[in-house]
Structure formats: structure tokens, C-alpha cells
Design a protein around this motif. Structure first.
Motif, PDB file in Angstrom:
ATOM      1  N   ALA A   1       0.823  -1.214   0.000  1.00 54.15           N
ATOM      2  CA  ALA A   1       0.000   0.000   0.000  1.00 54.15           C
ATOM      3  C   ALA A   1       0.856   1.262   0.000  1.00 54.15           C
ATOM      4  O   ALA A   1       0.491   2.272  -0.604  1.00 54.15           O
ATOM      5  CB  ALA A   1      -0.930   0.001   1.208  1.00 54.15           C
ATOM      6  N   GLY A   2       2.006   1.212   0.668  1.00 53.55           N
ATOM      7  CA  GLY A   2       2.893   2.371   0.684  1.00 53.55           C
ATOM      8  C   GLY A   2       3.423   2.696  -0.703  1.00 53.55           C
ATOM      9  O   GLY A   2       3.549   3.876  -1.071  1.00 53.55           O
ATOM     10  N   GLN A   3       3.735   1.668  -1.479  1.00 56.00           N
ATOM     11  CA  GLN A   3       4.187   1.889  -2.852  1.00 56.00           C
ATOM     12  C   GLN A   3       3.083   2.518  -3.691  1.00 56.00           C
ATOM     13  O   GLN A   3       3.327   3.437  -4.482  1.00 56.00           O
ATOM     14  CB  GLN A   3       4.628   0.570  -3.475  1.00 56.00           C
ATOM     15  N   LEU A   4       1.866   2.018  -3.516  1.00 53.50           N
ATOM     16  CA  LEU A   4       0.733   2.569  -4.265  1.00 53.50           C
ATOM     17  C   LEU A   4       0.444   4.005  -3.853  1.00 53.50           C
ATOM     18  O   LEU A   4       0.090   4.839  -4.690  1.00 53.50           O
ATOM     19  CB  LEU A   4      -0.504   1.692  -4.074  1.00 53.50           C
ATOM     20  N   ASP A   5       0.614   4.295  -2.559  1.00 51.89           N
ATOM     21  CA  ASP A   5       0.443   5.681  -2.087  1.00 51.89           C
ATOM     22  C   ASP A   5       1.413   6.612  -2.807  1.00 51.89           C
ATOM     23  O   ASP A   5       1.042   7.708  -3.240  1.00 51.89           O
ATOM     24  CB  ASP A   5       0.694   5.774  -0.579  1.00 51.89           C
ATOM     25  N   ALA A   6       2.667   6.168  -2.907  1.00 51.51           N
ATOM     26  CA  ALA A   6       3.692   6.998  -3.545  1.00 51.51           C
ATOM     27  C   ALA A   6       3.387   7.213  -5.023  1.00 51.51           C
ATOM     28  O   ALA A   6       3.501   8.327  -5.541  1.00 51.51           O
ATOM     29  CB  ALA A   6       5.064   6.344  -3.378  1.00 51.51           C
ATOM     30  N   LEU A   7       2.991   6.143  -5.713  1.00 49.23           N
ATOM     31  CA  LEU A   7       2.647   6.263  -7.132  1.00 49.23           C
ATOM     32  C   LEU A   7       1.444   7.185  -7.314  1.00 49.23           C
ATOM     33  O   LEU A   7       1.396   7.980  -8.255  1.00 49.23           O
ATOM     34  CB  LEU A   7       2.338   4.884  -7.713  1.00 49.23           C
ATOM     35  N   GLU A   8       0.502   7.100  -6.397  1.00 45.76           N
ATOM     36  CA  GLU A   8      -0.698   7.927  -6.474  1.00 45.76           C
ATOM     37  C   GLU A   8      -0.365   9.405  -6.296  1.00 45.76           C
ATOM     38  O   GLU A   8      -0.912  10.269  -6.972  1.00 45.76           O
ATOM     39  CB  GLU A   8      -1.675   7.476  -5.387  1.00 45.76           C
ATOM     40  N   ARG A   9       0.525   9.683  -5.361  1.00 46.53           N
ATOM     41  CA  ARG A   9       0.913  11.085  -5.130  1.00 46.53           C
ATOM     42  C   ARG A   9       1.546  11.681  -6.378  1.00 46.53           C
ATOM     43  O   ARG A   9       1.301  12.838  -6.721  1.00 46.53           O
ATOM     44  CB  ARG A   9       1.886  11.178  -3.944  1.00 46.53           C
ATOM     45  N   VAL A  10       2.367  10.886  -7.054  1.00 52.10           N
ATOM     46  CA  VAL A  10       3.036  11.383  -8.256  1.00 52.10           C
ATOM     47  C   VAL A  10       2.056  11.516  -9.419  1.00 52.10           C
ATOM     48  O   VAL A  10       2.030  12.534 -10.122  1.00 52.10           O
ATOM     49  CB  VAL A  10       4.200  10.443  -8.649  1.00 52.10           C
ATOM     50  N   ALA A  11       1.238  10.491  -9.629  1.00 51.23           N
ATOM     51  CA  ALA A  11       0.372  10.447 -10.815  1.00 51.23           C
ATOM     52  C   ALA A  11      -0.876  11.306 -10.676  1.00 51.23           C
ATOM     53  O   ALA A  11      -1.348  11.882 -11.656  1.00 51.23           O
ATOM     54  CB  ALA A  11      -0.037   9.005 -11.106  1.00 51.23           C
ATOM     55  N   VAL A  12      -1.404  11.410  -9.468  1.00 55.04           N
ATOM     56  CA  VAL A  12      -2.696  12.051  -9.261  1.00 55.04           C
ATOM     57  C   VAL A  12      -2.588  13.406  -8.575  1.00 55.04           C
ATOM     58  O   VAL A  12      -3.293  14.351  -8.936  1.00 55.04           O
ATOM     59  CB  VAL A  12      -3.636  11.124  -8.445  1.00 55.04           C
ATOM     60  N   GLY A  13      -1.713  13.500  -7.608  1.00 52.84           N
ATOM     61  CA  GLY A  13      -1.600  14.748  -6.856  1.00 52.84           C
ATOM     62  C   GLY A  13      -2.914  15.095  -6.184  1.00 52.84           C
ATOM     63  O   GLY A  13      -3.517  14.269  -5.506  1.00 52.84           O
ATOM     64  N   ARG A  14      -3.390  16.311  -6.401  1.00 50.34           N
ATOM     65  CA  ARG A  14      -4.646  16.746  -5.783  1.00 50.34           C
ATOM     66  C   ARG A  14      -5.869  16.529  -6.672  1.00 50.34           C
ATOM     67  O   ARG A  14      -6.984  16.879  -6.287  1.00 50.34           O
ATOM     68  CB  ARG A  14      -4.542  18.232  -5.432  1.00 50.34           C
ATOM     69  N   SER A  15      -5.673  15.962  -7.845  1.00 48.98           N
ATOM     70  CA  SER A  15      -6.783  15.776  -8.789  1.00 48.98           C
ATOM     71  C   SER A  15      -7.545  14.489  -8.461  1.00 48.98           C
ATOM     72  O   SER A  15      -7.522  13.514  -9.218  1.00 48.98           O
ATOM     73  CB  SER A  15      -6.252  15.737 -10.222  1.00 48.98           C
ATOM     74  N   ARG A  16      -8.236  14.512  -7.335  1.00 45.74           N
ATOM     75  CA  ARG A  16      -8.924  13.326  -6.848  1.00 45.74           C
ATOM     76  C   ARG A  16     -10.416  13.406  -7.104  1.00 45.74           C
ATOM     77  O   ARG A  16     -10.977  14.503  -7.180  1.00 45.74           O
ATOM     78  CB  ARG A  16      -8.634  13.138  -5.349  1.00 45.74           C
ATOM     79  N   PRO A  17     -11.077  12.276  -7.243  1.00 46.66           N
ATOM     80  CA  PRO A  17     -12.510  12.290  -7.554  1.00 46.66           C
ATOM     81  C   PRO A  17     -13.339  12.984  -6.479  1.00 46.66           C
ATOM     82  O   PRO A  17     -13.078  12.832  -5.279  1.00 46.66           O
ATOM     83  CB  PRO A  17     -12.866  10.799  -7.640  1.00 46.66           C
ATOM     84  N   ASP A  18     -14.348  13.718  -6.920  1.00 50.14           N
ATOM     85  CA  ASP A  18     -15.337  14.266  -5.996  1.00 50.14           C
ATOM     86  C   ASP A  18     -16.328  13.183  -5.588  1.00 50.14           C
ATOM     87  O   ASP A  18     -16.890  13.230  -4.494  1.00 50.14           O
ATOM     88  CB  ASP A  18     -16.093  15.415  -6.666  1.00 50.14           C
ATOM     89  N   LEU A  19     -16.535  12.229  -6.478  1.00 46.63           N
ATOM     90  CA  LEU A  19     -17.490  11.150  -6.228  1.00 46.63           C
ATOM     91  C   LEU A  19     -17.038   9.908  -6.978  1.00 46.63           C
ATOM     92  O   LEU A  19     -16.664   9.985  -8.152  1.00 46.63           O
ATOM     93  CB  LEU A  19     -18.890  11.557  -6.717  1.00 46.63           C
ATOM     94  N   THR A  20     -17.060   8.775  -6.275  1.00 48.08           N
ATOM     95  CA  THR A  20     -16.775   7.490  -6.910  1.00 48.08           C
ATOM     96  C   THR A  20     -18.003   6.609  -6.790  1.00 48.08           C
ATOM     97  O   THR A  20     -18.489   6.353  -5.691  1.00 48.08           O
ATOM     98  CB  THR A  20     -15.570   6.790  -6.256  1.00 48.08           C
ATOM     99  N   LEU A  21     -18.513   6.173  -7.928  1.00 49.09           N
ATOM    100  CA  LEU A  21     -19.676   5.292  -7.981  1.00 49.09           C
ATOM    101  C   LEU A  21     -19.170   3.863  -8.085  1.00 49.09           C
ATOM    102  O   LEU A  21     -18.586   3.469  -9.095  1.00 49.09           O
ATOM    103  CB  LEU A  21     -20.550   5.654  -9.179  1.00 49.09           C
ATOM    104  N   MET A  22     -19.362   3.100  -7.010  1.00 51.34           N
ATOM    105  CA  MET A  22     -18.851   1.737  -6.929  1.00 51.34           C
ATOM    106  C   MET A  22     -19.961   0.782  -7.345  1.00 51.34           C
ATOM    107  O   MET A  22     -20.878   0.477  -6.565  1.00 51.34           O
ATOM    108  CB  MET A  22     -18.394   1.448  -5.501  1.00 51.34           C
TER     109      MET A  22
END
Length: 215
Positions: free
Chosen positions: A113-134
Motif C-alpha cells: 500500500a505504501g508503494q501505491l500511495d507513492a505512485l498515487e501522489r506522483v500520478a494524481v496529486g490533488r486531482s482526486r474524484p469528488d465522487l466514486t460510484l462503486m
């Protein structure tokens, strides 16, 4: 109205693409235009990476290699399409995003999970979903839908659609776990019903969480 970012997540055969199209039409009826995209993909570079990933050519290299390629595609996607659209006040609807990597390469593939967190910070930054429909369906239902679609189109299963039922069941639970851990962002939608009923639940979630709040 400010731009909003909505992601559609769920297992194979959950109906994400269909419901995304229906939501685009519903938004258009409300005077809201939306940019439609997908992952991996959405830009020329990311679409090239998509072909490699879904062909299965990277499978032998392991889940970490897949996660790196997904992150590379996502970084380009966010930088060139998602972030500019949101900055321009547009809505963005995306078929899969980082939750799929959390499930497929993380919960199932074993990437830390720590590796995925790091990749997410680089690839996504603050551009995170307002809503996720699961979108949630039993694994056997999802696989039967995939089989029917492929028979109709004459296609073949991709790298992930070809996995066995036990993996599909574990993925379903992993998506549900993510939704339970992120109630402020995620809404679980029972997708084991007719398209109209599912679409109506999706619209209620979008209306209550994004449209009314912005009014």
C-alpha cells in the motif's frame, strides 16, 4: 458550476461503461456537459500503454510492473486531460481510476500500500474524484455479462477478464472494502438490476452529492 470529477469503479461486467453513458445523457439534460474518459487510456500515450497492459504482455513481470505502467498512464492522463478539464470548469467522468489499481495490483496483486500511495501522489496529486460510484454485482453475474458481450462482439477476454471466479470474487470484496473506508467519496450502487434502476440510483447520488451542494 465548478468542474466535478466522477469515477466509475467495480469488477468486470458491472456495467460501468453503460452507466457512464447514461449519466452523460442525464447531465446533458440538465445543461451540464461532461468529458468522458477511461483508464488506462484517455490520451494517446495512455492508450498505447493500455494496449500493452490489457494484452497480458506485462503479466509475467508481476503486479509491481503493472502498477508502474498504470501509474505512468495515469500521470499522463491527469496532466493532459483531467486536470485541464477540471480547471476549465468541466465535469469529467472516468471509467476506472486509482481504486482499480488498489484492487487489482494492490489487494489482489500484493503490491504494498505504501508503494501505491507513492505512485498515487506522483500520478494524481490533488486531482482526486469528488465522487466514486462503486458498481457492485456478484462475480458470477459480472463474468456472465462479459461472456455474453464477447460472444456478441466476437472479441476475446482481456488480461483481467480471463481470470477465474475466485479472483473476481476477491476483487468484488476489495472494491466494497474501499467504499466502506471512504464513505465521503464512494457510493455503492447495486448494479445487479435493470439498467434504468441502476441509472436512477446513480443520478440520485450525483444530484445529492454534487449538484444540490453546488447550487
Amino acid at each position: 458550476m465548478a468542474g466535478k470529477f466522477i469515477t466509475f469503479e467495480g469488477g468486470d461486467g458491472a456495467g460501468k461503461s453503460t452507466q457512464l453513458r447514461l449519466l452523460v445523457a442525464r447531465l446533458a439534460g440538465e445543461g451540464i456537459a461532461a468529458v468522458v474518459t477511461r483508464e488506462p487510456g484517455g490520451t494517446p500515450t495512455a492508450e498505447t500503454i493500455r494496449k500493452v497492459l490489457l494484452s497480458g504482455r506485462v503479466k509475467s513481470l508481476g503486479a509491481e510492473a503493472e502498477a508502474l505502467l498504470f501509474a505512468a498512464a495515469r500521470a499522463d492522463h491527469v496532466d493532459r486531460l483531467i486536470r485541464p478539464a477540471l480547471a476549465a470548469g468541466e465535469w469529467v467522468l472516468c471509467d476506472r481510476f486509482f481504486d482499480s489499481t488498489r484492487v487489482y495490483q494492490g489487494a489482489i496483486g500484493g503490491v504494498d500500500a505504501g508503494q501505491l500511495d507513492a505512485l498515487e501522489r506522483v500520478a494524481v496529486g490533488r486531482s482526486r474524484p469528488d465522487l466514486t460510484l462503486m458498481l457492485d454485482v456478484p462475480a458470477e453475474v459480472g463474468l456472465s455479462r462479459v461472456k455474453a458481450r464477447l460472444e456478441e462482439s466476437g472479441g476475446v477476454p482481456d488480461r483481467f477478464e480471463s481470470d477465474e471466479i475466485d479472483l473476481q470474487q476477491r476483487r468484488r470484496q476489495a472494491f466494497l472494502d474501499i467504499a466502506a473506508a471512504n464513505p465521503g467519496r464512494c457510493v455503492i450502487i447495486d448494479a445487479n438490476r435493470d439498467e434504468a434502476a441502476v441509472a436512477e440510483d446513480i443520478w440520485r447520488a450525483v444530484e445529492s452529492r454534487l449538484i444540490k451542494q453546488a447550487a
